[in-house]
Design an enzyme around this catalytic site. Structure first.
Site, short mmCIF file in Angstrom:
data_model
loop_
_atom_site.label_atom_id
_atom_site.label_comp_id
_atom_site.label_asym_id
_atom_site.label_seq_id
_atom_site.Cartn_x
_atom_site.Cartn_y
_atom_site.Cartn_z
N GLU A 239 29.49 74.58 56.34
CA GLU A 239 30.36 74.81 57.28
C GLU A 239 30.25 73.86 58.53
OE1 GLU A 239 32.18 78.49 57.70
OE2 GLU A 239 33.36 77.68 59.19
N ASP B 177 32.01 88.03 50.35
CA ASP B 177 31.03 88.06 51.48
C ASP B 177 30.34 89.13 51.78
OD1 ASP B 177 30.77 85.34 52.71
OD2 ASP B 177 32.76 85.36 53.81
O1 KIV Z 1 34.80 84.06 55.21
C1 KIV Z 1 35.16 83.02 54.90
O2 KIV Z 1 36.29 82.78 54.63
C2 KIV Z 1 34.13 81.85 54.64
C3 KIV Z 1 34.57 80.46 54.36
C4 KIV Z 1 35.20 79.81 55.59
C5 KIV Z 1 33.70 79.58 53.62
O3 KIV Z 1 33.17 82.21 54.65
#
Ligand code: KIV
Length: 280
Positions: A186, A88
């Protein structure tokens, strides 16, 4: 898990409608987590910014930095998983423009990520295009995007009206056109995820988006019962490791207090004769 390394092109082609099996994705943030996830046969390990809440103890995802995400991606990458590693991009690492997005995306790739994920639709297209142009594969994320917690006023289901659903579907198509190789959806109604999955040629990966997506994702600590506090409706707990862990550590405390740990087998001994006159 042995077998061929999972690649971005492989995930991009993994549409259920073309006869492919659904994508299984789970988060991991460290080496043991990555080893467990990979040994379980997941296709994608997500070093999610949920790290902030489930590992680092923050109330939301907004506090993690690029350095935090790189540190945890490196721990996952050192295990050399078969699964694709997606990391991310944290809040404010791509919101300030495409140049920052590329600089920060490159830091994550250099730490061991093989692709990045970022949240948002039409307002993030320039960042997505710049990353893709720099050979950094991007996964999109629409619906309930936790980095928007203040803008949304909490963590609520998104795309609940026809208008909002259409807007989200437009965003999904725009992201696809900008070059993302898959999109996380989501906390949206099943019917909206179903239409997105039908309309897009790239896979959709759902979390609280129903069964029709091309894959599913869960947070490691939620799936294993290691997270504390509110459990969203879409979380399925496959184990209760928090309870098991407390029981195990209670047994350890008991054994220490009762002088039942360590045993002779768990203790180093020396030659008795050699040490018979040992004093200090
Ligand atoms: O940060 C995370 O774990 C996510 C998932 C919920 C898709 O973005």
């Amino acid at each position: 898990m042995s077998g061929e390394k999972v690649s971005v092109p492989q995930i991009r082609a993994q549409k259920v409608s073309s006869g492919q099996p659904p994508i299984a994705m789970i988060t991991a943030y460290d080496a043991p987590g990555a080893r467990i996830a990979d040994a379980s046969g997941v296709d994608v390990i997500l070093v999610g910014d949920s790290l902030a809440m489930v590992v680092l103890g923050y109330d939301d995802t907004l506090s993690v930095t690029v350095e935090d995400m790189a540190y945890h991606s490196a721990a996952v990458a050192r295990t050399k998983p078969r699964a694709l590693i997606v990391t991310d991009m944290p809040w404010m690492s791509y919101h300030t423009g495409p140049v920052d997005a590329v600089i920060n995306g490159a830091k994550l790739i250099r730490s061991g990520a093989e692709a990045v994920k970022l949240e948002g639709g039409r307002s993030r297209l320039e960042a997505v295009k710049a990353l893709v142009d720099s050979e950094i594969p991007v996964m999109g994320h629409l619906g309930l995007t936790p980095q928007s917690v203040h803008a949304f006023g909490g963590y609520s289901v998104q795309a609940k009206t026809k208008e909002a659903a259409k807007r989200m579907l437009e965003d999904a198509v725009e992201l696809q056109n900008a070059g993302v190789f898959s999109i996380v959806l989501e906390a949206i109604p099943q019917v909206v995820a179903q239409v997105a999955t039908k309309v897009l040629s790239i896979p959709t990966i759902g979390i609280g988006a129903g069964l029709d997506c091309d894959g599913q994702v869960l947070v490691f600590h939620d799936a294993l019962g290691l997270s504390f506090g509110h459990k969203p409706k879409f979380v399925r707990r496959y184990a209760n490791l928090a309870e098991e862990s407390v029981k195990a550590i209670e047994s350890y405390v008991h054994d220490v207090k009762m002088r039942q740990f360590p045993s002779a087998e768990e203790t180093y001994q020396v030659n008795q004769v050699e040490f018979s006159d040992f004093t200090f």
